[in-house]
Design an enzyme around this catalytic site. Structure first.
Site, PDB file in Angstrom:
ATOM      1  N   ARG A  94       0.822  -1.218   0.000  1.00 28.16           N
ATOM      2  CA  ARG A  94       0.000   0.000   0.000  1.00 28.16           C
ATOM      3  C   ARG A  94       0.852   1.262   0.000  1.00 28.16           C
ATOM      4  NH1 ARG A  94      -5.129  -0.226   2.962  1.00 28.16           N
ATOM      5  NH2 ARG A  94      -4.455   1.565   4.158  1.00 28.16           N
TER       6      ARG A  94
ATOM      7  N   ARG B 261       8.642   6.814  -4.238  1.00 33.64           N
ATOM      8  CA  ARG B 261       8.804   7.663  -5.424  1.00 33.64           C
ATOM      9  C   ARG B 261      10.123   8.428  -5.407  1.00 33.64           C
ATOM     10  NH1 ARG B 261       4.384  10.973  -2.606  1.00 33.64           N
ATOM     11  NH2 ARG B 261       2.764   9.608  -3.384  1.00 33.64           N
TER      12      ARG B 261
ATOM     13  N   ARG C  75      -6.919  -6.666  14.973  1.00 33.96           N
ATOM     14  CA  ARG C  75      -6.030  -5.892  15.837  1.00 33.96           C
ATOM     15  C   ARG C  75      -6.900  -4.803  16.432  1.00 33.96           C
ATOM     16  NH1 ARG C  75      -1.906  -7.174  18.391  1.00 33.96           N
ATOM     17  NH2 ARG C  75      -0.669  -5.275  18.154  1.00 33.96           N
TER      18      ARG C  75
ATOM     19  N   ARG D  61       1.558   6.184  16.592  1.00 36.32           N
ATOM     20  CA  ARG D  61       1.557   7.551  16.075  1.00 36.32           C
ATOM     21  C   ARG D  61       0.910   8.518  17.047  1.00 36.32           C
ATOM     22  NH1 ARG D  61      -1.982   5.969  10.671  1.00 36.32           N
ATOM     23  NH2 ARG D  61      -3.519   4.733  11.765  1.00 36.32           N
TER      24      ARG D  61
ATOM     25  N   GLU E 121      -1.865   6.561  19.635  1.00 37.18           N
ATOM     26  CA  GLU E 121      -2.556   5.351  19.186  1.00 37.18           C
ATOM     27  C   GLU E 121      -1.741   4.119  19.585  1.00 37.18           C
ATOM     28  OE1 GLU E 121      -4.107   6.061  15.209  1.00 37.18           O
ATOM     29  OE2 GLU E 121      -3.731   3.959  14.763  1.00 37.18           O
TER      30      GLU E 121
ATOM     31  N   TYR F  79     -10.285  -4.852   4.786  1.00 40.14           N
ATOM     32  CA  TYR F  79      -9.502  -3.648   5.079  1.00 40.14           C
ATOM     33  C   TYR F  79      -9.955  -2.561   4.096  1.00 40.14           C
ATOM     34  CZ  TYR F  79      -5.008  -1.545   6.637  1.00 40.14           C
ATOM     35  OH  TYR F  79      -4.033  -0.770   7.187  1.00 40.14           O
TER      36      TYR F  79
ATOM     37  N   ASP G  12     -11.087   1.219   2.770  1.00 41.94           N
ATOM     38  CA  ASP G  12     -11.036   2.663   2.986  1.00 41.94           C
ATOM     39  C   ASP G  12     -12.440   3.234   2.796  1.00 41.94           C
ATOM     40  OD1 ASP G  12      -8.459   3.353   3.742  1.00 41.94           O
ATOM     41  OD2 ASP G  12      -7.706   3.273   1.691  1.00 41.94           O
TER      42      ASP G  12
HETATM   43  P1  FAD Z   1     -17.922   1.205  10.798  1.00 46.90           P
HETATM   44  O1  FAD Z   1     -17.448   2.608  10.638  1.00 46.90           O
HETATM   45  O2  FAD Z   1     -17.183   0.325  11.728  1.00 46.90           O
HETATM   46  O3  FAD Z   1     -19.456   1.236  11.220  1.00 46.90           O
HETATM   47  C1  FAD Z   1     -20.140   0.094  11.703  1.00 46.90           C
HETATM   48  C2  FAD Z   1     -21.125   0.563  12.766  1.00 46.90           C
HETATM   49  O4  FAD Z   1     -21.952  -0.537  13.143  1.00 46.90           O
HETATM   50  C3  FAD Z   1     -20.443   1.066  14.037  1.00 46.90           C
HETATM   51  O5  FAD Z   1     -20.895   2.353  14.359  1.00 46.90           O
HETATM   52  C4  FAD Z   1     -20.848   0.030  15.090  1.00 46.90           C
HETATM   53  O6  FAD Z   1     -20.990   0.585  16.389  1.00 46.90           O
HETATM   54  C5  FAD Z   1     -22.177  -0.456  14.535  1.00 46.90           C
HETATM   55  N1  FAD Z   1     -22.541  -1.783  15.027  1.00 46.90           N
HETATM   56  C6  FAD Z   1     -21.783  -2.898  15.036  1.00 46.90           C
HETATM   57  N2  FAD Z   1     -22.459  -3.922  15.583  1.00 46.90           N
HETATM   58  C7  FAD Z   1     -23.681  -3.451  15.917  1.00 46.90           C
HETATM   59  C8  FAD Z   1     -24.824  -4.021  16.537  1.00 46.90           C
HETATM   60  N3  FAD Z   1     -24.853  -5.326  16.944  1.00 46.90           N
HETATM   61  N4  FAD Z   1     -25.924  -3.252  16.730  1.00 46.90           N
HETATM   62  C9  FAD Z   1     -25.910  -1.944  16.361  1.00 46.90           C
HETATM   63  N5  FAD Z   1     -24.848  -1.340  15.774  1.00 46.90           N
HETATM   64  C10 FAD Z   1     -23.751  -2.091  15.555  1.00 46.90           C
HETATM   65  N6  FAD Z   1     -10.353   5.068   5.770  1.00 46.90           N
HETATM   66  C11 FAD Z   1      -9.998   6.055   4.900  1.00 46.90           C
HETATM   67  O7  FAD Z   1     -10.576   6.153   3.803  1.00 46.90           O
HETATM   68  N7  FAD Z   1      -9.037   6.980   5.244  1.00 46.90           N
HETATM   69  C12 FAD Z   1      -8.382   6.947   6.424  1.00 46.90           C
HETATM   70  O8  FAD Z   1      -7.516   7.787   6.694  1.00 46.90           O
HETATM   71  C13 FAD Z   1      -8.719   5.898   7.345  1.00 46.90           C
HETATM   72  N8  FAD Z   1      -8.100   5.825   8.539  1.00 46.90           N
HETATM   73  C14 FAD Z   1      -8.446   4.838   9.408  1.00 46.90           C
HETATM   74  C15 FAD Z   1      -7.796   4.803  10.643  1.00 46.90           C
HETATM   75  C16 FAD Z   1      -8.132   3.826  11.562  1.00 46.90           C
HETATM   76  C17 FAD Z   1      -7.426   3.812  12.888  1.00 46.90           C
HETATM   77  C18 FAD Z   1      -9.106   2.860  11.242  1.00 46.90           C
HETATM   78  C19 FAD Z   1      -9.460   1.774  12.215  1.00 46.90           C
HETATM   79  C20 FAD Z   1      -9.762   2.891  10.017  1.00 46.90           C
HETATM   80  C21 FAD Z   1      -9.434   3.886   9.082  1.00 46.90           C
HETATM   81  N9  FAD Z   1     -10.088   3.975   7.847  1.00 46.90           N
HETATM   82  C22 FAD Z   1      -9.739   4.977   6.960  1.00 46.90           C
HETATM   83  C23 FAD Z   1     -11.150   3.007   7.462  1.00 46.90           C
HETATM   84  C24 FAD Z   1     -12.563   3.534   7.773  1.00 46.90           C
HETATM   85  O9  FAD Z   1     -12.687   3.729   9.176  1.00 46.90           O
HETATM   86  C25 FAD Z   1     -13.596   2.522   7.288  1.00 46.90           C
HETATM   87  O10 FAD Z   1     -13.451   2.287   5.908  1.00 46.90           O
HETATM   88  C26 FAD Z   1     -15.062   2.942   7.531  1.00 46.90           C
HETATM   89  O11 FAD Z   1     -15.266   3.556   8.763  1.00 46.90           O
HETATM   90  C27 FAD Z   1     -15.928   1.707   7.439  1.00 46.90           C
HETATM   91  O12 FAD Z   1     -17.300   2.043   7.544  1.00 46.90           O
HETATM   92  P2  FAD Z   1     -18.353   0.902   7.925  1.00 46.90           P
HETATM   93  O13 FAD Z   1     -19.699   1.534   7.893  1.00 46.90           O
HETATM   94  O14 FAD Z   1     -18.129  -0.302   7.075  1.00 46.90           O
HETATM   95  O15 FAD Z   1     -17.944   0.446   9.394  1.00 46.90           O
HETATM   96  N1  UDP Z   2       4.048   1.352   7.755  1.00 44.10           N
HETATM   97  C1  UDP Z   2       5.332   1.379   8.255  1.00 44.10           C
HETATM   98  N2  UDP Z   2       5.843   2.549   8.745  1.00 44.10           N
HETATM   99  C2  UDP Z   2       5.104   3.695   8.748  1.00 44.10           C
HETATM  100  C3  UDP Z   2       3.806   3.661   8.225  1.00 44.10           C
HETATM  101  C4  UDP Z   2       3.295   2.465   7.748  1.00 44.10           C
HETATM  102  O1  UDP Z   2       6.012   0.375   8.276  1.00 44.10           O
HETATM  103  O2  UDP Z   2       5.621   4.738   9.231  1.00 44.10           O
HETATM  104  C5  UDP Z   2       3.542   0.046   7.254  1.00 44.10           C
HETATM  105  C6  UDP Z   2       2.826  -0.762   8.343  1.00 44.10           C
HETATM  106  O3  UDP Z   2       3.097  -2.131   8.122  1.00 44.10           O
HETATM  107  C7  UDP Z   2       1.367  -0.475   8.070  1.00 44.10           C
HETATM  108  C8  UDP Z   2       1.363  -0.412   6.523  1.00 44.10           C
HETATM  109  O4  UDP Z   2       2.615   0.223   6.212  1.00 44.10           O
HETATM  110  O5  UDP Z   2       0.524  -1.501   8.564  1.00 44.10           O
HETATM  111  C9  UDP Z   2       0.208   0.374   5.929  1.00 44.10           C
HETATM  112  O6  UDP Z   2       0.261   1.710   6.413  1.00 44.10           O
HETATM  113  P1  UDP Z   2      -0.960   2.698   6.272  1.00 44.10           P
HETATM  114  O7  UDP Z   2      -0.523   4.027   6.739  1.00 44.10           O
HETATM  115  O8  UDP Z   2      -1.530   2.564   4.901  1.00 44.10           O
HETATM  116  O9  UDP Z   2      -1.966   2.037   7.309  1.00 44.10           O
HETATM  117  P2  UDP Z   2      -3.259   2.569   8.068  1.00 44.10           P
HETATM  118  O10 UDP Z   2      -3.341   4.058   7.968  1.00 44.10           O
HETATM  119  O11 UDP Z   2      -4.371   1.857   7.396  1.00 44.10           O
HETATM  120  O12 UDP Z   2      -3.005   2.134   9.460  1.00 44.10           O
END
Ligand code: FAD
Ligand code: UDP
Length: 365
Positions: free
Chosen positions: A171, A175, A248, A279, A299, A347, A349
């Site tokens: 991912r 560059r 995780r 981070r 985090e 996984y 976005d």
């Molecule tokens: P969720 O957002 O998980 O929504 C599911 C909902 O269902 C939750 O509110 C939960 O409480 C509810 N639920 C579950 N079970 C029940 C139940 N039994 N009854 C009632 N409600 C329930 N994506 C990006 O594009 N850019 C980013 O920079 C990015 N950063 C991220 C950083 C982190 C740390 C994480 C964990 C994810 C990140 N993502 C990012 C991914 C992004 O969070 C997800 O793609 C998106 O939120 C998924 O939406 P969803 O509706 O599928 O799930």
């Molecule tokens: N990663 C790393 N060093 C960094 C940032 C990311 O080794 O400083 C690796 C790590 O394995 C991570 C993967 O690149 O799980 C993907 O990173 P990304 O930032 O896309 O992950 P997310 O924002 O989804 O946690």
């Protein structure tokens, strides 16, 4: 039946489905386990600063239709993700680009950087990368791997980089230009005033019940609607019949600081294995505001057990085989649609979740 659709979960998947179904004239009820809408993209206001409660969320996509779709709902800013990495007190730019190569090796031209990488990856010559460590070394060489990848990755995933699948690291772009933009997509930004505004728009006019766990009262909820869209964990739906899928988890420690600017950047990764967090994010730099205080979040990744918040699916062979068994069971659940990152164990976005929800509803009705 009071409702055409019961939507379980108010994250992006559930909220986009609700919005589209309402446009089609369907009667929809959304139930949400948490005390707020928005799933993991939820933001809350702290005296003007929009806090990304569940970690940094940056919307990025190459799909113009998806970008137009979200921009019709709320205005996005021009935020460009350019995280830094801190290793033993020294800062490096990410993703791997000419700035990083200069900081690590002192090289100043693309030719010199390429020569250094060729020399550094020679240990992998003729070998096909079998795991994340080998993939990283073939991509950027050993120095970069040891400094910026190994510690971060092993903290993030809780296991040796030798035991992790190579795709995780694919991912990250590499560059040979001085370009610190983390993403390669054409469109990128953050909703001005926070993501919750986007969810309020999507769910406007739709009945939403917070603090409602579908699985605690499944029969009662099922009797209220013709169809169910379930966005919770797939293994929980089937009462962990084949055992839990592995995730995780993360702990977010939020701190309010009485200073204007703590770290000067939205995201700084800590790549040493001895520092327990991966981070620190400083929220005001995602959506700049002039406030005398700031809020930062550390985090901490850790193992997941049933009852913890599931954040990252562990898509290795064992878990994918288990997921397929659960997916087989969904075929017998008539009237229930499984979607989103937890129900699809993917996984995803945010832009992919929007696309997937739109595909579902457009094909569905
Ligand atoms: P969720 O957002 O998980 O929504 C599911 C909902 O269902 C939750 O509110 C939960 O409480 C509810 N639920 C579950 N079970 C029940 C139940 N039994 N009854 C009632 N409600 C329930 N994506 C990006 O594009 N850019 C980013 O920079 C990015 N950063 C991220 C950083 C982190 C740390 C994480 C964990 C994810 C990140 N993502 C990012 C991914 C992004 O969070 C997800 O793609 C998106 O939120 C998924 O939406 P969803 O509706 O599928 O799930
Ligand atoms: N990663 C790393 N060093 C960094 C940032 C990311 O080794 O400083 C690796 C790590 O394995 C991570 C993967 O690149 O799980 C993907 O990173 P990304 O930032 O896309 O992950 P997310 O924002 O989804 O946690």
């Amino acid at each position: 039946m009071k409702y055409d659709y019961l939507i379980v979960g108010s994250g992006i998947f559930g909220a986009v489905c609700a919005f589209e179904l309402r446009k089609l004239g369907k009667k929809v009820l959304v139930i949400e386990k948490r005390n707020h809408i928005g799933g993991n993209a939820y933001t809350r206001d702290d005296k003007g600063i929009q806090i990304h409660q569940y970690g940094a969320h940056i919307f990025h996509t190459n799909d113009k239709k998806i970008w137009d779709y979200v921009n019709e709902l709320v205005q996005f800013n021009r935020f460009t993700n350019s995280p830094l990495a801190m290793y033993k007190g020294k800062l490096f730019n990410l993703p791997f680009n000419m700035n990083t190569f200069h900081q690590l090796w002192g090289v100043t031209t693309p030719a010199a950087a390429q020569a250094k990488i060729i020399e550094q990856r020679s240990e992998m010559e003729g070998k096909e990368p079998q795991n994340l460590e080998e993939q990283a070394i073939s991509l950027v060489g050993r120095d970069m791997y040891e400094t910026l990848i190994k510690g971060y990755t092993e903290k993030q995933w809780g296991r040796s980089a030798k035991e992790l699948p190579a795709f995780i690291i694919k991912r990250l772009p590499v560059r040979f230009t001085y370009d610190n933009n983390y993403f390669t997509d054409n469109y990128q930004g953050i909703p001005i005033g926070g993501y919750t505004k986007l969810f309020e728009k999507l769910l406007n006019g739709i009945e939403v019940r917070l603090n409602c766990d579908y699985l605690a009262n499944k029969h009662e909820f099922d009797s209220m609607a013709d169809k169910v869209i379930y966005t919770g964990p797939i293994d929980a739906y089937f009462n962990y019949e084949f055992g839990p899928l592995e995730y995780r988890s993360l702990t977010f420690k939020h701190e309010v600081l009485q200073q204007e600017n703590f770290q000067g950047n939205a995201v700084i990764n800590y790549t040493e294995c001895d520092i327990p967090y991966t981070r620190i994010i400083e929220h005001k730099h995602f959506d700049p505001v002039d406030t005398p205080h700031t809020v930062v979040t550390k985090e901490y990744p850790h193992d997941w057990k049933v009852g913890d918040e599931p954040y990252y699916p562990v898509n290795d062979d064992r878990n994918m085989a288990l997921f397929k068994k659960y997916r087989e069971l969904t075929k017998k659940e008539s009237g229930v649609i499984f979607g989103g990152r937890l129900a699809e164990y993917k996984y995803y976005d945010m832009h992919q979740v929007v696309r997937s929800a739109l595909n579902l509803i457009n094909g569905e009705c």
